[in-house]
Design an enzyme around this catalytic site. Sequence first.
Site, mmCIF file in Angstrom:
data_model
loop_
_atom_site.group_PDB
_atom_site.id
_atom_site.type_symbol
_atom_site.label_atom_id
_atom_site.label_comp_id
_atom_site.label_asym_id
_atom_site.label_seq_id
_atom_site.Cartn_x
_atom_site.Cartn_y
_atom_site.Cartn_z
ATOM 1 N N SER A 1 0.852 -1.199 0.000
ATOM 2 C CA SER A 1 0.000 0.000 0.000
ATOM 3 C C SER A 1 0.877 1.233 0.000
ATOM 4 O O SER A 1 1.930 1.267 0.650
ATOM 5 C CB SER A 1 -0.902 0.026 1.234
ATOM 6 O OG SER A 1 -1.564 1.285 1.350
ATOM 7 N N TYR B 1 -3.473 -1.390 9.969
ATOM 8 C CA TYR B 1 -3.479 -1.909 8.599
ATOM 9 C C TYR B 1 -2.148 -1.609 7.912
ATOM 10 O O TYR B 1 -1.536 -2.486 7.289
ATOM 11 C CB TYR B 1 -4.625 -1.275 7.807
ATOM 12 C CG TYR B 1 -4.515 -1.458 6.307
ATOM 13 C CD1 TYR B 1 -4.883 -2.658 5.705
ATOM 14 C CD2 TYR B 1 -4.027 -0.431 5.494
ATOM 15 C CE1 TYR B 1 -4.768 -2.834 4.333
ATOM 16 C CE2 TYR B 1 -3.911 -0.599 4.124
ATOM 17 C CZ TYR B 1 -4.285 -1.797 3.552
ATOM 18 O OH TYR B 1 -4.164 -1.965 2.189
#
Length: 258
Positions: free
Chosen positions: A150, A163
Site C-alpha cells: 500500500s 493496517y
Amino acid sequence: MTATARHEGKTALVTGGSRGIGRAISRRLAREGALVAVHYGHDRTAAERTVKEIEADGGRAFCVHAEFGVPGDADTLWSAFDAALAEHDAPAGLDILVNNAGITLPRPLAQVTEADYDRVFAINTKAPFFVIQRGLGRLRDGGRIINISSVATRVAFPAIVSYTMTKAALDYLTLSLAQELGPRGITVNAVAPGYTETEINPTLAVPEIRRRYSEASVFGRLGDPVDIADVVSFVASDDARWVTGQWIDASGGAHLGV
C-alpha cells in the site's frame, strides 16, 4: 486472446482473486495466457463469477477456497490448489504467486482492540508469510512472487495505523525474500496501490472523502483495479526479470507533494 500471451504456459495463484484488485489481476494474467487459481475466503459466488469471466474471454481458471486468519490456512490453501490442478489435468507446480488477499482496519490507534490487531495481522501478514513458506517447494525456479502492499507505508496515515503496519511488514518480507530466492531466479517485488475504486474501502461512498482521495493523485482521479493489474502483469513477466526486491508505487502519484 486479444492480449499478448506473455504468460502462456504458466500457472498463477492470486489470493483474494475474486474481487476488486485481485479480480483485475486474475483476469489480466489469464488474458495473457496463464492458468489462474482464483482464491477466495468467503464469497464463492464472486470467485465463480470471476472464473466465468475469464473463460468467456478465452482464458483458463479455477476457484480455490481457504479462509485466511485461522489455524492451518496456508496448508488448506495449498491442499486445495494441488487438488484443483489435478482435477484440471494441469502440471503440478506454480510460476506466479500474487499475495493480494487482505482486510482493512480503518481505526486510529486508540480504537484498535487486541482482537482487531490480531485479526488484521493474521490475514494481511501471517497468512502470506506461511503461504509463501509452504509454497516454495511448488514455486518453479524463475518464478515470481508479488506482494500487494500500500502507498500508505510511505506516508503518515494514523487513521489506518494497524493496517499500514501489516503492509510495512510485507514490504520487509519482500526485500528479504528477494535476496534469499535470487539464486533460484525467483523475483520478489511489492506493488503498492493508492486510493483505488474497490469494495474494500467503504469510505469512498462519502463524497467529500472521495473527492479528497481523488485529488491526492497527480491525475486527479481514483485508481482503477485494472491500473494495478497492468503493473502486476509486467512484474510477473520475463520483461521484469532484472527487477527484484523493489517496492513499486502504483498509486497514480498520490501524495507526491506531501
